[in-house]
Each structure stands twice: as C-alpha cells, then as structure tokens.
Design a protein around this motif. Structure first.
Motif, PDB file in Angstrom:
ATOM      1  N   LYS A  19       0.827  -1.202   0.000  1.00  0.00           N
ATOM      2  CA  LYS A  19       0.000   0.000   0.000  1.00  0.00           C
ATOM      3  C   LYS A  19       0.862   1.253   0.000  1.00  0.00           C
ATOM      4  CE  LYS A  19      -3.954  -1.957   2.505  1.00  0.00           C
ATOM      5  NZ  LYS A  19      -4.821  -1.800   3.711  1.00  0.00           N
ATOM      6  N   PRO A  20       0.387   2.313  -0.667  1.00  0.00           N
ATOM      7  CA  PRO A  20       1.115   3.583  -0.597  1.00  0.00           C
ATOM      8  C   PRO A  20       1.059   4.158   0.810  1.00  0.00           C
ATOM      9  CG  PRO A  20      -0.982   3.858  -1.750  1.00  0.00           C
ATOM     10  CD  PRO A  20      -0.796   2.391  -1.528  1.00  0.00           C
ATOM     11  N   LEU A  21       2.143   4.804   1.230  1.00  0.00           N
ATOM     12  CA  LEU A  21       2.227   5.345   2.588  1.00  0.00           C
ATOM     13  C   LEU A  21       1.474   6.664   2.719  1.00  0.00           C
ATOM     14  CD1 LEU A  21       6.008   4.812   3.464  1.00  0.00           C
ATOM     15  CD2 LEU A  21       4.064   3.421   4.186  1.00  0.00           C
ATOM     16  N   ASN A  22       0.800   6.802   3.861  1.00  0.00           N
ATOM     17  CA  ASN A  22       0.132   8.047   4.210  1.00  0.00           C
ATOM     18  C   ASN A  22       0.338   8.261   5.699  1.00  0.00           C
ATOM     19  OD1 ASN A  22      -2.491   9.353   5.444  1.00  0.00           O
ATOM     20  ND2 ASN A  22      -2.292  10.140   3.366  1.00  0.00           N
ATOM     21  N   ARG A  23       0.822   9.443   6.081  1.00  0.00           N
ATOM     22  CA  ARG A  23       1.153   9.720   7.482  1.00  0.00           C
ATOM     23  C   ARG A  23      -0.057   9.772   8.404  1.00  0.00           C
ATOM     24  NH1 ARG A  23       4.203  15.180   7.408  1.00  0.00           N
ATOM     25  NH2 ARG A  23       3.081  15.479   5.451  1.00  0.00           N
ATOM     26  N   ALA A  24      -1.235  10.009   7.831  1.00  0.00           N
ATOM     27  CA  ALA A  24      -2.410  10.268   8.650  1.00  0.00           C
ATOM     28  C   ALA A  24      -2.762   9.109   9.576  1.00  0.00           C
ATOM     29  CB  ALA A  24      -3.603  10.616   7.768  1.00  0.00           C
ATOM     30  N   MET A  25      -2.725   7.894   9.073  1.00  0.00           N
ATOM     31  CA  MET A  25      -3.131   6.751   9.887  1.00  0.00           C
ATOM     32  C   MET A  25      -2.199   6.566  11.085  1.00  0.00           C
ATOM     33  SD  MET A  25      -5.465   4.621  10.315  1.00  0.00           S
ATOM     34  CE  MET A  25      -5.753   3.261  11.422  1.00  0.00           C
ATOM     35  N   ASP A  26      -0.896   6.703  10.876  1.00  0.00           N
ATOM     36  CA  ASP A  26       0.053   6.583  11.981  1.00  0.00           C
ATOM     37  C   ASP A  26      -0.202   7.663  13.033  1.00  0.00           C
ATOM     38  OD1 ASP A  26       1.275   4.411  10.839  1.00  0.00           O
ATOM     39  OD2 ASP A  26       2.878   5.570   9.908  1.00  0.00           O
ATOM     40  N   LEU A  27      -0.481   8.885  12.573  1.00  0.00           N
ATOM     41  CA  LEU A  27      -0.750   9.971  13.502  1.00  0.00           C
ATOM     42  C   LEU A  27      -2.061   9.759  14.251  1.00  0.00           C
ATOM     43  CD1 LEU A  27       0.398  13.046  11.413  1.00  0.00           C
ATOM     44  CD2 LEU A  27       1.318  12.338  13.624  1.00  0.00           C
ATOM     45  N   LEU A  28      -3.033   9.172  13.569  1.00  0.00           N
ATOM     46  CA  LEU A  28      -4.307   8.893  14.221  1.00  0.00           C
ATOM     47  C   LEU A  28      -4.127   7.874  15.341  1.00  0.00           C
ATOM     48  CD1 LEU A  28      -7.318   9.575  14.129  1.00  0.00           C
ATOM     49  CD2 LEU A  28      -7.610   7.655  12.560  1.00  0.00           C
ATOM     50  N   VAL A  29      -3.380   6.822  15.065  1.00  0.00           N
ATOM     51  CA  VAL A  29      -3.102   5.808  16.094  1.00  0.00           C
ATOM     52  C   VAL A  29      -2.346   6.442  17.253  1.00  0.00           C
ATOM     53  CG1 VAL A  29      -1.842   3.681  16.590  1.00  0.00           C
ATOM     54  CG2 VAL A  29      -3.147   3.877  14.473  1.00  0.00           C
ATOM     55  N   GLU A  30      -1.362   7.297  16.953  1.00  0.00           N
ATOM     56  CA  GLU A  30      -0.607   7.979  17.999  1.00  0.00           C
ATOM     57  C   GLU A  30      -1.519   8.895  18.816  1.00  0.00           C
ATOM     58  OE1 GLU A  30       2.977   8.757  20.093  1.00  0.00           O
ATOM     59  OE2 GLU A  30       2.397   7.210  18.654  1.00  0.00           O
ATOM     60  N   SER A  31      -2.469   9.539  18.148  1.00  0.00           N
ATOM     61  CA  SER A  31      -3.404  10.427  18.849  1.00  0.00           C
ATOM     62  C   SER A  31      -4.292   9.648  19.815  1.00  0.00           C
ATOM     63  CB  SER A  31      -4.268  11.181  17.838  1.00  0.00           C
ATOM     64  OG  SER A  31      -3.474  12.036  17.041  1.00  0.00           O
ATOM     65  N   ILE A  32      -4.713   8.469  19.399  1.00  0.00           N
ATOM     66  CA  ILE A  32      -5.521   7.620  20.275  1.00  0.00           C
ATOM     67  C   ILE A  32      -4.724   7.231  21.523  1.00  0.00           C
ATOM     68  CG2 ILE A  32      -6.586   5.326  20.441  1.00  0.00           C
ATOM     69  CD1 ILE A  32      -7.332   5.736  17.432  1.00  0.00           C
ATOM     70  N   TYR A  33      -3.451   6.921  21.311  1.00  0.00           N
ATOM     71  CA  TYR A  33      -2.566   6.613  22.445  1.00  0.00           C
ATOM     72  C   TYR A  33      -2.425   7.833  23.351  1.00  0.00           C
ATOM     73  CZ  TYR A  33       1.792   5.598  24.922  1.00  0.00           C
ATOM     74  OH  TYR A  33       2.748   5.414  25.880  1.00  0.00           O
ATOM     75  N   ASN A  34      -2.295   9.013  22.729  1.00  0.00           N
ATOM     76  CA  ASN A  34      -2.094  10.239  23.507  1.00  0.00           C
ATOM     77  C   ASN A  34      -3.295  10.582  24.383  1.00  0.00           C
ATOM     78  OD1 ASN A  34       0.491  10.647  22.548  1.00  0.00           O
ATOM     79  ND2 ASN A  34      -0.168  11.960  20.867  1.00  0.00           N
ATOM     80  N   ILE A  35      -4.514  10.407  23.870  1.00  0.00           N
ATOM     81  CA  ILE A  35      -5.674  10.788  24.688  1.00  0.00           C
ATOM     82  C   ILE A  35      -5.850   9.856  25.882  1.00  0.00           C
ATOM     83  CG2 ILE A  35      -6.895  11.863  22.751  1.00  0.00           C
ATOM     84  CD1 ILE A  35      -8.770   9.453  22.708  1.00  0.00           C
ATOM     85  N   ARG A  36      -5.299   8.655  25.787  1.00  0.00           N
ATOM     86  CA  ARG A  36      -5.384   7.732  26.924  1.00  0.00           C
ATOM     87  C   ARG A  36      -4.436   8.149  28.044  1.00  0.00           C
ATOM     88  NH1 ARG A  36      -4.960   1.763  24.494  1.00  0.00           N
ATOM     89  NH2 ARG A  36      -5.330   1.250  26.683  1.00  0.00           N
ATOM     90  N   ARG A  37      -3.453   9.008  27.713  1.00  0.00           N
ATOM     91  CA  ARG A  37      -2.474   9.433  28.713  1.00  0.00           C
ATOM     92  C   ARG A  37      -2.571  10.927  29.012  1.00  0.00           C
ATOM     93  NH1 ARG A  37       3.397   7.086  27.609  1.00  0.00           N
ATOM     94  NH2 ARG A  37       3.508   7.766  29.782  1.00  0.00           N
ATOM     95  N   ILE A  38      -3.616  11.569  28.513  1.00  0.00           N
ATOM     96  CA  ILE A  38      -3.667  13.031  28.565  1.00  0.00           C
ATOM     97  C   ILE A  38      -3.646  13.588  29.976  1.00  0.00           C
ATOM     98  CG2 ILE A  38      -6.201  13.276  28.529  1.00  0.00           C
ATOM     99  CD1 ILE A  38      -5.641  15.529  26.388  1.00  0.00           C
ATOM    100  N   ASN A  39      -4.175  12.864  30.941  1.00  0.00           N
ATOM    101  CA  ASN A  39      -4.197  13.353  32.320  1.00  0.00           C
ATOM    102  C   ASN A  39      -2.809  13.438  32.938  1.00  0.00           C
ATOM    103  OD1 ASN A  39      -6.967  13.688  32.389  1.00  0.00           O
ATOM    104  ND2 ASN A  39      -7.342  11.584  33.058  1.00  0.00           N
ATOM    105  N   GLU A  40      -1.860  12.689  32.379  1.00  0.00           N
ATOM    106  CA  GLU A  40      -0.489  12.708  32.918  1.00  0.00           C
ATOM    107  C   GLU A  40       0.181  14.058  32.678  1.00  0.00           C
ATOM    108  OE1 GLU A  40       1.735   9.481  31.317  1.00  0.00           O
ATOM    109  OE2 GLU A  40       0.192   7.992  31.762  1.00  0.00           O
TER     110      GLU A  40
END
Length: 201
Positions: free
Chosen positions: A138-159
């Motif tokens: 598949k051709p690479l697109n940065r958006a999906m990686d950033l979306l996954v990272e964002s999901i990880y980030n909101i789980r730790r946002i209180n820190e």
C-alpha cells in the motif's frame, strides 16, 4: 489507460513516495509527497533549487515509487539511493510499484497558507503513463500513523495535558492536510470528545 487506483491511490489523498529522476546519465532520488488528482494524474510540490526539480524541468519526466523501505527513504533524504537500488527503468527495486510520469504543468509558488512551511516551491501536475507492479503493498500516508498515535495520547492526557494537547493539535494539522475523508472525520471525533471532557483545543 493507466489507472492509479489499481496500486492503491485514492483521489484527493496525499501519499509519501520517493521520486526518482535522471538527467545527463545521473540518477537522483528524493522523498516527496504526491496527491492523486484522478485515475491518471498526480500533483506534487517540490522545493526550488533541488536536484529533483532541476531534473524534472529539464526532462519533463519522473518516476513515482510506492515504497516502505526505511533505508530507501533515509538514503533519499540524506543524498540519493545507491545505484544498486535502481533497476534499468530508474525505478526502485524495493518498491511495491512505481509509475512513470510526464509533466503537464509546472508553476512556481510561495505557500503562504501553511503556518509552518513558507518556502518557495514549484507545483507540478503530471500524467501517469505507465505502471509497474512488483509486489503487493500500500502507498504510505502519514495520517493513519498519527491517528493511532493520537488515540494513544488521549489515553495518557491526564499525565501531562499541555504536552499531549500540543501533540494532538499538531496531529490534527497534519491529518487535515494529508489524510483521507475517514482520517479527517476520525481526528474530529477525537477533538470533539476532548472538548466535551472540558479540554480547550
């Protein structure tokens, strides 16, 4: 007729590729994002004074490589890929696929709307004239990686709210710029959720 959807490109989506060019017997490679405009047309923005732009202006031809090889991207960023990476078509041997392009138009611009990038570039529109498929990929697109990272980030946002909110803002900026319709919808859902939780974005 060439159909870029057969190698995974979708209209309006920005992909991370490596463009290879050749001029006076010398090859050059560079990591460059391309936007699929329709089934046989792409657009890219290339920095002025780059070897890639010079070669394209001289020959009116270039090759777009769909590749996920980390060394190919690194070599292309630091200088250019070794000759052993290239086939007789000046395509990357490690690419899932590549397609040859002929230039339709070149327009010099200064991009004022981007808050980060205000450098002089040339906008190139080109027709794909031939596709070579080497393997599945598949051709690479940065958006999906950033979306996954964002999901990880909101789980730790209180820190550390400030740190993670800044990361989310940057992710939203990039996803809005390069993502598909679904990517953009997903990051809006995340932002809306955080606003409902009382965070300012």
């Amino acid at each position: 007729m060439v159909d870029l959807t057969t190698i995974g490109l979708e209209k309006g989506v920005h992909y991370e590729t490596i463009i290879t060019t050749e001029y006076c017997g010398k090859s050059n490679s560079a990591p460059i994002g391309v936007i699929c405009l329709n089934k046989d047309t792409i657009m890219c923005r290339i920095f002025n004074k780059s070897k890639t732009l010079r070669n394209i202006k001289e020959t009116k031809r270039f090759t777009v490589n769909i590749v996920d090889n980390p060394f190919a991207f690194t070599y292309s960023t630091l200088s250019t890929v070794p000759k052993s990476y290239l086939n007789e078509d000046n395509g990357l041997k490690c690419s899932a696929s590549y397609f040859k392009c002929e230039v339709d138009s070149i327009k010099d611009v200064v991009k004022d709307i981007d808050p980060v990038d205000k450098s002089k570039k040339s906008i190139i529109k080109a027709k794909a004239i031939e596709i070579c498929k080497n393997k599945e990929g598949k051709p690479l697109n940065r958006a999906m990686d950033l979306l996954v990272e964002s999901i990880y980030n909101i789980r730790r946002i209180n820190e550390n709210p400030e740190y993670y909110l800044n990361r989310l803002k940057e992710a939203k900026r990039v996803i809005t710029k390069v993502g598909s319709r679904d990517d953009k919808k997903a990051i809006r859902m995340i932002i809306e959720h955080l606003k409902n939780e009382g965070y300012e974005l």
